[in-house]
Scaffold this motif. Structure first.
Motif, PDB file in Angstrom:
ATOM      1  N   ASP A 142       0.845  -1.180   0.000  1.00 27.22           N
ATOM      2  CA  ASP A 142       0.000   0.000   0.000  1.00 27.22           C
ATOM      3  C   ASP A 142       0.888   1.240   0.000  1.00 27.22           C
ATOM      4  OD1 ASP A 142      -1.853   1.943   0.319  1.00 27.22           O
ATOM      5  OD2 ASP A 142      -2.927   0.980   1.963  1.00 27.22           O
ATOM      6  N   TYR A 143       1.251   1.706  -1.197  1.00 27.76           N
ATOM      7  CA  TYR A 143       2.128   2.863  -1.294  1.00 27.76           C
ATOM      8  C   TYR A 143       1.458   4.119  -0.758  1.00 27.76           C
ATOM      9  CZ  TYR A 143       4.906  -0.150  -4.311  1.00 27.76           C
ATOM     10  OH  TYR A 143       5.654  -1.182  -4.793  1.00 27.76           O
ATOM     11  N   TYR A 144       0.149   4.151  -0.795  1.00 31.49           N
ATOM     12  CA  TYR A 144      -0.603   5.305  -0.285  1.00 31.49           C
ATOM     13  C   TYR A 144      -0.318   5.499   1.193  1.00 31.49           C
ATOM     14  CZ  TYR A 144      -4.570   8.400   0.533  1.00 31.49           C
ATOM     15  OH  TYR A 144      -5.352   9.462   0.887  1.00 31.49           O
ATOM     16  N   SER A 145      -0.394   4.393   1.969  1.00 30.85           N
ATOM     17  CA  SER A 145      -0.117   4.468   3.400  1.00 30.85           C
ATOM     18  C   SER A 145       1.384   4.542   3.659  1.00 30.85           C
ATOM     19  CB  SER A 145      -0.701   3.240   4.117  1.00 30.85           C
ATOM     20  OG  SER A 145      -2.101   3.194   3.952  1.00 30.85           O
ATOM     21  N   LEU A 146       2.163   3.832   2.834  1.00 30.48           N
ATOM     22  CA  LEU A 146       3.613   3.788   3.013  1.00 30.48           C
ATOM     23  C   LEU A 146       4.223   5.185   2.937  1.00 30.48           C
ATOM     24  CD1 LEU A 146       5.839   1.601   3.345  1.00 30.48           C
ATOM     25  CD2 LEU A 146       6.176   1.725   0.890  1.00 30.48           C
ATOM     26  N   LEU A 147       3.707   6.014   2.041  1.00 29.90           N
ATOM     27  CA  LEU A 147       4.219   7.368   1.865  1.00 29.90           C
ATOM     28  C   LEU A 147       3.427   8.404   2.668  1.00 29.90           C
ATOM     29  CD1 LEU A 147       4.855   7.283  -1.992  1.00 29.90           C
ATOM     30  CD2 LEU A 147       6.568   7.270  -0.197  1.00 29.90           C
ATOM     31  N   HIS A 148       2.489   7.920   3.498  1.00 27.58           N
ATOM     32  CA  HIS A 148       1.665   8.809   4.347  1.00 27.58           C
ATOM     33  C   HIS A 148       0.926   9.856   3.508  1.00 27.58           C
ATOM     34  CE1 HIS A 148       3.302   7.206   8.117  1.00 27.58           C
ATOM     35  NE2 HIS A 148       4.447   7.139   7.479  1.00 27.58           N
ATOM     36  N   LEU A 149       0.386   9.428   2.372  1.00 27.89           N
ATOM     37  CA  LEU A 149      -0.319  10.361   1.494  1.00 27.89           C
ATOM     38  C   LEU A 149      -1.663  10.799   2.057  1.00 27.89           C
ATOM     39  CD1 LEU A 149       0.453   8.792  -2.001  1.00 27.89           C
ATOM     40  CD2 LEU A 149       1.700  10.559  -0.762  1.00 27.89           C
ATOM     41  N   ASP A 150      -2.085  10.166   3.165  1.00 27.93           N
ATOM     42  CA  ASP A 150      -3.316  10.595   3.823  1.00 27.93           C
ATOM     43  C   ASP A 150      -3.032  11.610   4.929  1.00 27.93           C
ATOM     44  OD1 ASP A 150      -1.973   8.794   5.360  1.00 27.93           O
ATOM     45  OD2 ASP A 150      -3.759   7.744   6.090  1.00 27.93           O
ATOM     46  N   GLU A 151      -1.781  12.051   5.060  1.00 23.63           N
ATOM     47  CA  GLU A 151      -1.391  13.013   6.092  1.00 23.63           C
ATOM     48  C   GLU A 151      -0.833  14.281   5.453  1.00 23.63           C
ATOM     49  OE1 GLU A 151       1.199  11.192   8.923  1.00 23.63           O
ATOM     50  OE2 GLU A 151      -0.073   9.422   9.158  1.00 23.63           O
ATOM     51  N   ASP A 152      -1.478  14.741   4.411  1.00 26.21           N
ATOM     52  CA  ASP A 152      -1.130  15.973   3.704  1.00 26.21           C
ATOM     53  C   ASP A 152       0.168  15.872   2.909  1.00 26.21           C
ATOM     54  OD1 ASP A 152      -1.949  18.529   2.934  1.00 26.21           O
ATOM     55  OD2 ASP A 152      -0.603  19.484   4.359  1.00 26.21           O
ATOM     56  N   TYR A 153       0.678  14.649   2.727  1.00 21.72           N
ATOM     57  CA  TYR A 153       1.799  14.444   1.818  1.00 21.72           C
ATOM     58  C   TYR A 153       1.246  13.974   0.475  1.00 21.72           C
ATOM     59  CZ  TYR A 153       5.311  14.891   5.502  1.00 21.72           C
ATOM     60  OH  TYR A 153       6.119  15.371   6.501  1.00 21.72           O
ATOM     61  N   ARG A 154       2.001  14.208  -0.586  1.00 18.10           N
ATOM     62  CA  ARG A 154       1.539  13.783  -1.897  1.00 18.10           C
ATOM     63  C   ARG A 154       2.714  13.540  -2.835  1.00 18.10           C
ATOM     64  NH1 ARG A 154      -0.782  19.310  -4.767  1.00 18.10           N
ATOM     65  NH2 ARG A 154      -0.505  18.132  -6.682  1.00 18.10           N
ATOM     66  N   VAL A 155       2.461  12.731  -3.849  1.00 14.71           N
ATOM     67  CA  VAL A 155       3.394  12.571  -4.962  1.00 14.71           C
ATOM     68  C   VAL A 155       2.754  13.272  -6.146  1.00 14.71           C
ATOM     69  CG1 VAL A 155       4.516  10.955  -6.522  1.00 14.71           C
ATOM     70  CG2 VAL A 155       4.299  10.383  -4.106  1.00 14.71           C
ATOM     71  N   SER A 156       3.486  14.181  -6.749  1.00 16.70           N
ATOM     72  CA  SER A 156       2.893  14.995  -7.809  1.00 16.70           C
ATOM     73  C   SER A 156       3.875  15.206  -8.958  1.00 16.70           C
ATOM     74  CB  SER A 156       2.470  16.355  -7.238  1.00 16.70           C
ATOM     75  OG  SER A 156       1.827  17.146  -8.211  1.00 16.70           O
ATOM     76  N   GLU A 157       3.324  15.456 -10.138  1.00 21.35           N
ATOM     77  CA  GLU A 157       4.114  15.763 -11.324  1.00 21.35           C
ATOM     78  C   GLU A 157       3.996  17.245 -11.655  1.00 21.35           C
ATOM     79  OE1 GLU A 157       3.842  11.607 -13.870  1.00 21.35           O
ATOM     80  OE2 GLU A 157       2.377  13.199 -14.247  1.00 21.35           O
ATOM     81  N   ILE A 158       5.105  17.863 -12.015  1.00 18.12           N
ATOM     82  CA  ILE A 158       5.116  19.266 -12.418  1.00 18.12           C
ATOM     83  C   ILE A 158       5.770  19.380 -13.793  1.00 18.12           C
ATOM     84  CG2 ILE A 158       6.105  21.546 -11.977  1.00 18.12           C
ATOM     85  CD1 ILE A 158       5.830  21.104  -9.053  1.00 18.12           C
TER      86      ILE A 158
END
Length: 251
Positions: A142-158
């Motif tokens: 679960d990369y979503y939980s692994l990267l703590h994306l539910d705690e205001d962190y995100r992976v994004s493209e610019i």
């Protein structure tokens, strides 16, 4: 009554199938919201043209998951339509203030309540995780939980533009780490991909850079323009990150 119960069972199975599809997509690296949207879109066959859909179609594992959802969705929608028709025939024969209508609305309200329950969601997710791990070859992480994306962190493209503050600077000069932002990868205009780039790597116009960090930090970086104003925003972001780190240490 049989038609109404069948309808409720089909809706329950549909919710369960899309939930399984969502979790399976999350395990392939999609964010929770993106996975939920893609799973529902595939199951309902409504089509999707978001940026994440390209990531789904280009990945063989995600493509296989969506293929199954589309197949099940086609069968489920046809069955649902049939059940709805028979349900309304049953209600029309018995009247709109009958046991059938009470069962129908009570069942729908119960399903809505269960689908919104965080407790049910956690338990169901745990069961689905175990089932996926045991009965499929899907890499259950679960990369979503692994990267703590539910705690205001995100992976994004610019997408880097000519007038951006990032353009024509090396990572060493940008000092994005000091802002709490990590560069995970860079895709050049010619298609070349640089994973885990180092300090001497230069950001160029047209690059697609993959970032990890706080949502507000990435948004600030995305909107930052070249010049003294951009340098000032960088300094402010570094100061804010230091304050954040100090607060975390005190806690």
């Amino acid at each position: 009554m049989t038609a109404i119960i069948s309808l409720l069972v089909i809706i329950t199975l549909s919710i369960l199938v899309t939930r399984i599809g969502t979790i399976a997509l999350i395990h392939t690296g999609l964010s929770k919201e993106a996975a939920k949207f893609q799973a529902r879109s595939a199951y309902l066959g409504v089509g999707f043209t978001t940026k994440e859909s390209e990531l789904v179609v280009n990945d063989p594992v995600r493509r296989k998951i969506l293929t199954v959802l589309i197949f099940l969705g086609n069968a489920g929608i046809i069955t649902t339509i049939s059940s709805v028709i028979f349900s309304f025939i049953s209600i029309e024969e018995s009247g709109f203030f009958s046991t059938e209508i009470i069962v129908l609305f009570s069942g729908l309200l119960l399903l809505i309540a269960l689908s919104r329950s965080r407790f049910i969601d956690r338990k169901l997710s745990s069961l689905i995780d175990k089932a996926l791990s045991r009965y499929t070859y899907l890499e259950v992480k679960d990369y979503y939980s692994l990267l703590h994306l539910d705690e205001d962190y995100r992976v994004s493209e610019i997408k880097v533009k000519k007038a951006d503050w990032l353009t024509d600077k090396t990572l060493q000069k940008l000092e994005l780490d000091a802002e709490g932002v990590r560069v995970l990868g860079i895709r050049r205009l010619n298609g070349k991909y640089i994973g885990a780039p180092k300090g001497k790597t230069e950001i160029k116009e047209g690059d697609l850079i993959i970032l990890y960090g706080k949502t507000e930090s990435i948004q600030s970086l995305e909107n930052r323009k070249e010049g003294s104003s951009g340098d000032m925003e960088h300094n402010n972001a570094v100061t804010e990150q230091k304050r954040r780190e100090q607060q975390e240490q005190e806690e």
